[in-house]
Design a protein around this motif. Structure first.
Motif, PDB file in Angstrom:
ATOM      1  N   PHE A  80       0.845  -1.206   0.000  1.00  0.00           N
ATOM      2  CA  PHE A  80       0.000   0.000   0.000  1.00  0.00           C
ATOM      3  C   PHE A  80       0.882   1.258   0.000  1.00  0.00           C
ATOM      4  O   PHE A  80       0.658   2.195  -0.764  1.00  0.00           O
ATOM      5  CB  PHE A  80      -0.924  -0.019   1.234  1.00  0.00           C
ATOM      6  CG  PHE A  80      -1.641   1.268   1.495  1.00  0.00           C
ATOM      7  CD1 PHE A  80      -2.704   1.665   0.691  1.00  0.00           C
ATOM      8  CD2 PHE A  80      -1.249   2.098   2.539  1.00  0.00           C
ATOM      9  CE1 PHE A  80      -3.368   2.864   0.922  1.00  0.00           C
ATOM     10  CE2 PHE A  80      -1.900   3.303   2.779  1.00  0.00           C
ATOM     11  CZ  PHE A  80      -2.960   3.684   1.974  1.00  0.00           C
ATOM     12  N   VAL A  81       1.926   1.237   0.848  1.00  0.00           N
ATOM     13  CA  VAL A  81       2.824   2.401   0.920  1.00  0.00           C
ATOM     14  C   VAL A  81       3.625   2.542  -0.381  1.00  0.00           C
ATOM     15  O   VAL A  81       3.854   3.655  -0.864  1.00  0.00           O
ATOM     16  CB  VAL A  81       3.762   2.303   2.143  1.00  0.00           C
ATOM     17  CG1 VAL A  81       4.746   3.463   2.179  1.00  0.00           C
ATOM     18  CG2 VAL A  81       2.942   2.280   3.438  1.00  0.00           C
ATOM     19  N   LEU A  82       4.003   1.408  -0.956  1.00  0.00           N
ATOM     20  CA  LEU A  82       4.740   1.438  -2.222  1.00  0.00           C
ATOM     21  C   LEU A  82       3.896   2.134  -3.307  1.00  0.00           C
ATOM     22  O   LEU A  82       4.396   2.993  -4.042  1.00  0.00           O
ATOM     23  CB  LEU A  82       5.074   0.004  -2.636  1.00  0.00           C
ATOM     24  CG  LEU A  82       6.107  -0.200  -3.725  1.00  0.00           C
ATOM     25  CD1 LEU A  82       7.431   0.467  -3.366  1.00  0.00           C
ATOM     26  CD2 LEU A  82       6.349  -1.692  -3.944  1.00  0.00           C
TER      27      LEU A  82
ATOM     28  N   THR B 234      12.960   5.509  -9.770  1.00  0.00           N
ATOM     29  CA  THR B 234      12.872   5.023  -8.380  1.00  0.00           C
ATOM     30  C   THR B 234      14.210   5.145  -7.640  1.00  0.00           C
ATOM     31  O   THR B 234      14.249   5.159  -6.418  1.00  0.00           O
ATOM     32  CB  THR B 234      12.416   3.539  -8.336  1.00  0.00           C
ATOM     33  OG1 THR B 234      13.071   2.830  -9.377  1.00  0.00           O
ATOM     34  CG2 THR B 234      10.932   3.390  -8.477  1.00  0.00           C
ATOM     35  N   CYS B 235      15.308   5.245  -8.396  1.00  0.00           N
ATOM     36  CA  CYS B 235      16.622   5.406  -7.762  1.00  0.00           C
ATOM     37  C   CYS B 235      16.784   6.768  -7.094  1.00  0.00           C
ATOM     38  O   CYS B 235      17.726   6.982  -6.333  1.00  0.00           O
ATOM     39  CB  CYS B 235      17.735   5.245  -8.783  1.00  0.00           C
ATOM     40  SG  CYS B 235      18.037   3.532  -9.128  1.00  0.00           S
ATOM     41  N   ARG B 236      15.893   7.696  -7.413  1.00  0.00           N
ATOM     42  CA  ARG B 236      15.961   9.014  -6.763  1.00  0.00           C
ATOM     43  C   ARG B 236      15.063   9.081  -5.532  1.00  0.00           C
ATOM     44  O   ARG B 236      14.786  10.152  -4.988  1.00  0.00           O
ATOM     45  CB  ARG B 236      15.570  10.128  -7.759  1.00  0.00           C
ATOM     46  CG  ARG B 236      16.461  10.250  -8.973  1.00  0.00           C
ATOM     47  CD  ARG B 236      17.881  10.656  -8.631  1.00  0.00           C
ATOM     48  NE  ARG B 236      17.966  11.945  -7.954  1.00  0.00           N
ATOM     49  CZ  ARG B 236      19.100  12.447  -7.444  1.00  0.00           C
ATOM     50  NH1 ARG B 236      20.231  11.766  -7.537  1.00  0.00           N
ATOM     51  NH2 ARG B 236      19.111  13.619  -6.834  1.00  0.00           N
ATOM     52  N   VAL B 237      14.552   7.927  -5.135  1.00  0.00           N
ATOM     53  CA  VAL B 237      13.704   7.856  -3.936  1.00  0.00           C
ATOM     54  C   VAL B 237      14.442   7.036  -2.883  1.00  0.00           C
ATOM     55  O   VAL B 237      14.993   5.976  -3.188  1.00  0.00           O
ATOM     56  CB  VAL B 237      12.347   7.187  -4.264  1.00  0.00           C
ATOM     57  CG1 VAL B 237      11.481   7.065  -3.016  1.00  0.00           C
ATOM     58  CG2 VAL B 237      11.620   7.962  -5.354  1.00  0.00           C
TER      59      VAL B 237
ATOM     60  N   GLU C  75      11.190  -6.140  -1.240  1.00  0.00           N
ATOM     61  CA  GLU C  75      10.862  -7.427  -1.876  1.00  0.00           C
ATOM     62  C   GLU C  75       9.703  -7.278  -2.846  1.00  0.00           C
ATOM     63  O   GLU C  75       9.730  -7.795  -3.959  1.00  0.00           O
ATOM     64  CB  GLU C  75      10.454  -8.459  -0.814  1.00  0.00           C
ATOM     65  CG  GLU C  75      11.614  -9.213  -0.229  1.00  0.00           C
ATOM     66  CD  GLU C  75      11.171 -10.066   0.954  1.00  0.00           C
ATOM     67  OE1 GLU C  75      10.013 -10.523   0.992  1.00  0.00           O
ATOM     68  OE2 GLU C  75      12.004 -10.246   1.867  1.00  0.00           O
ATOM     69  N   ALA C  76       8.679  -6.542  -2.412  1.00  0.00           N
ATOM     70  CA  ALA C  76       7.505  -6.337  -3.267  1.00  0.00           C
ATOM     71  C   ALA C  76       7.929  -5.606  -4.535  1.00  0.00           C
ATOM     72  O   ALA C  76       7.500  -5.929  -5.643  1.00  0.00           O
ATOM     73  CB  ALA C  76       6.446  -5.532  -2.524  1.00  0.00           C
TER      74      ALA C  76
ATOM     75  N   LEU D 288       9.575  -5.885 -10.581  1.00  0.00           N
ATOM     76  CA  LEU D 288      10.719  -5.676 -11.472  1.00  0.00           C
ATOM     77  C   LEU D 288      11.121  -4.213 -11.592  1.00  0.00           C
ATOM     78  O   LEU D 288      11.640  -3.774 -12.607  1.00  0.00           O
ATOM     79  CB  LEU D 288      10.419  -6.251 -12.875  1.00  0.00           C
ATOM     80  CG  LEU D 288      10.096  -7.734 -12.928  1.00  0.00           C
ATOM     81  CD1 LEU D 288       9.714  -8.141 -14.349  1.00  0.00           C
ATOM     82  CD2 LEU D 288      11.273  -8.589 -12.453  1.00  0.00           C
ATOM     83  N   ALA D 289      10.855  -3.452 -10.546  1.00  0.00           N
ATOM     84  CA  ALA D 289      11.233  -2.038 -10.587  1.00  0.00           C
ATOM     85  C   ALA D 289      12.685  -1.896 -10.130  1.00  0.00           C
ATOM     86  O   ALA D 289      13.199  -2.755  -9.422  1.00  0.00           O
ATOM     87  CB  ALA D 289      10.324  -1.249  -9.668  1.00  0.00           C
ATOM     88  N   ARG D 290      13.323  -0.797 -10.536  1.00  0.00           N
ATOM     89  CA  ARG D 290      14.691  -0.548 -10.066  1.00  0.00           C
ATOM     90  C   ARG D 290      14.620  -0.255  -8.574  1.00  0.00           C
ATOM     91  O   ARG D 290      13.777   0.542  -8.137  1.00  0.00           O
ATOM     92  CB  ARG D 290      15.281   0.653 -10.806  1.00  0.00           C
ATOM     93  CG  ARG D 290      15.487   0.348 -12.289  1.00  0.00           C
ATOM     94  CD  ARG D 290      16.781   0.904 -12.799  1.00  0.00           C
ATOM     95  NE  ARG D 290      16.843   2.354 -12.734  1.00  0.00           N
ATOM     96  CZ  ARG D 290      17.999   3.011 -12.770  1.00  0.00           C
ATOM     97  NH1 ARG D 290      19.136   2.361 -12.832  1.00  0.00           N
ATOM     98  NH2 ARG D 290      18.004   4.337 -12.746  1.00  0.00           N
TER      99      ARG D 290
END
Ligand code: SAJ
Length: 400
Positions: A280-282, A297-300, A324-325, A330-332
Motif C-alpha cells: 500500500f505504501v509502495l 525510483t533510484c531518486r527515492v 521485496e515487493a 521488477l522495478a529498479r
C-alpha cells in the motif's frame, strides 16, 4: 543454581538480571564465539542499561559456558524459528535444548521454557521427550526490544506450571528482580496468553492501517481522527504505519490462524492487512512520485530499514518487505539508509553515509521513527517527503 540455556536477546538479560539480584546463575550457549565474547567482558548486542547490568552480574559471579550444568532449575530461552510459508513455529531448538538438559539433570528438576511457542507446543513436542519425573514450566518473556532492561524489572509476568508448588517455586526466582505482578497459572493458559497479547496488538494496528486506507480514499486526516477517538475513555487505537515487523507481532498471531483456520477470521484478515501495508505504501510512493514528476525510483530513498525505532533489528522489517515487493514488480530498487546499519548491508541499494544518501535522492520516505531522523529535519528541507508516522514537522509533507 539456575542454568540459563540460550544467551540471546532474552536469555542474556534474564540471566544477568537474576545474577545481579543474588541468584547463582550459569549461562550456557552452544555458540563458542558468543560465550568467548561474554567471557572477555563484552555484551553481544546493544540495549539501554545492558552493559551496566552485565558488569553487576559479573561482579556477582555469573559464569558463561558452552556446557549444560547439573542443577535443579533450567531456563530455556532458545529461538523458535518461524516458517513464513507454513506459518508454523518450529520447536526444534526448544526440544533439542530440553533433550540436552535431560542428559545432565537429576530427577525432579524443573525446566522453565521462556521461548515463545504456539499454544499446545509443550504438550505436543516437549512433553513426549520427557521420560523421567521432571517439572515443566512455561514462563513466556514479554519484554520489548529497545526497553528490555526496564521492562524486565517492571512488567507483570505469567508462569504456567502443572502444579501450584512448582509454579510458586519458579515465581520466587523471578520475584528476585521482577517488581511487577507474577501470575501463576497452567501451561496451556500461559502459552495462549503470550500469543493473544501480541495478537491483540496486531489486530489493533491492522485496524489503524485500514482506517488509514479509508481516510486516504476520501482525503481525511487519519491521525486527527484517531487522536480525537482516543479521547474517548474506552477507545485506544494504535497508529498506522508502513507495516508490522519484528519477530513477535508479525509472527505470533499466525499461530492461531494456522491452528484454527475456520475460527480465527478477524485475526487472519488483520494479518493480511498488515502484511499488505508495505505494498500500500509502495503504491503511495509511486503516486507521489508522479505528482512531483519524479520518474526514477533510484531518486527515492527509504530512511530507516529496521523494524522499529532505535534498534538495529531488521527481522521482517516493513522496509525489507517493501523492497521485496518492489523486486517482484521488477522495478529498479529504491535507495535506502539506516543510521543503525551503517556497517551492515541488508539491501542492494543501501547507502552507508547520510550525506551521500541525501545527495542521491529527491524524495525521502520516513520508514522508522529513529531519533536520528528527528535530529535531522533541517537536512530534509527541499526534498519531497512521505512520512509513514506523522512525525515530520516540515510543511508539504505527504502522509500514507
Ligand atoms: N507498530 C505500528 N503501529 C503501532 C505500534 C507498532 O505500526 O501503533 C509496528 C512497529 O512499527 C513495528 C511493529 O508494529 O514494526 C511491532 O512493534 P512493537 O514495538 O509494537 O512490538 P515488538 O514486536 O517489538 O514487541 C512485542 C511486544 N508485545 C506487545 O506489546 C503486546 C513485547 O511486549 C513482546 O515482548 C514482544 O512483542 C514479544 O517478544 O512477543
Amino acid at each position: 543454581m539456575i542454568n540459563v540455556i540460550g544467551l540471546g536477546y532474552i536469555g542474556l538479560p534474564t540471566a544477568l538480571m537474576m545474577a545481579s539480584h543474588g541468584v547463582e546463575v550459569v549461562g550456557t550457549d552452544y555458540n563458542k564465539e558468543l560465550v568467548a565474547t561474554l567471557n572477555a567482558g563484552k555484551t553481544t548486542f546493544k540495549e539501554d542499561g545492558l552493559d551496566e547490568l552485565f558488569n553487576d552480574a559479573v561482579k556477582a559471579g555469573i559464569r558463561f559456558t558452552t556446557e549444560y550444568q547439573k542443577t535443579d532449575t533450567y531456563i530455556v530461552s532458545v529461538p523458535t524459528p518461524y516458517d513464513k510459508f507454513s506459518k508454523k513455529v518450529d520447536a526444534c531448538y526448544v526440544v533439542a535444548a530440553v533433550k540436552e538438559v535431560l542428559n545432565v539433570c537429576p530427577d525432579g528438576a524443573t525446566i522453565v521454557i521462556e521461548s515463545t511457542v504456539s499454544p499446545g507446543t509443550i504438550d505436543k513436542y516437549v512433553r513426549p521427550v520427557i521420560d523421567r519425573p521432571i517439572n515443566l514450566v512455561h514462563a513466556p518473556e514479554r519484554i520489548i526490544p529497545g526497553n528490555m532492561v526496564y521492562e524486565l524489572l517492571h512488567n507483570n509476568r505469567t508462569i504456567g506450571a502443572d502444579d501450584k508448588a512448582t509454579g510458586e517455586k519458579v515465581k520466587e526466582y523471578y520475584a528476585s528482580f521482577c517488581q511487577g505482578e507474577i501470575v501463576v497459572t497452567d501451561i496451556r493458559t500461559a502459552e495462549m496468553t503470550k500469543v493473544v497479547e501480541n495478537t491483540f496488538r496486531a489486530v489493533n494496528i491492522a485496524f489503524a492501517n485500514e482506517l488509514a486506507r479509508i481516510c486516504r480514499h476520501d482525503n481525511m486526516d487519519v491521525y486527527e481522527i484517531i487522536r480525537i477517538c482516543n479521547m474517548h475513555p474506552r477507545v485506544n487505537i494504535l497508529q498506522p504505519g508502513p507495516g508490522v515487523g519484528g519477530h513477535c507481532i508479525s509472527v505470533d498471531p499466525w499461530f492461531l490462524v494456522g491452528d484454527y483456520p475456520q475460527l480465527a477470521k478477524v485475526i487472519d484478515e488483520s494479518m493480511k492487512t498488515n502484511d499488505s501495508q508495505p505494498t500500500f505504501v509502495l503504491n503511495r510512493i509511486y503516486e507521489i512520485m508522479k505528482e512531483n514528476g519524479i520518474t526514477d525510483t533510484c531518486r527515492v530513498g527509504l530512511y530507516g530499514l529496521t523494524y522499529k525505532e532505535n534498534v538495529d533489528d531488521f527481522r521482517e522489517s516493513p522496509a525489507l518487505q517493501m523492497l521485496e515487493a518492489q523486486e517482484r514488480h521488477l522495478a529498479r530498487p529504491l535507495k535506502c539508509y539506516d543510521p543503525f546499519l551503517e556497517n551492515h548491508r541488508i539491501a542492494e541499494n543501501q547507502i552507508f553515509d547520510f550525506d551521500q544518501f541525501l545527495d542521491e535522492v529527491d524524495m525521502v520516505v520516513i520508514m522508522v521513527k529513529h531519533d536520528h531522523i528527528k535530529h535531522n529535519w533541517d537536512r530534509l528541507k527541499g526534498k519531497v517527503i512521505l512520512d509513514c508516522f506523522n512525525i515530520c514537522p516540515i510543511e508539504g509533507t505527504y502522509h500514507i
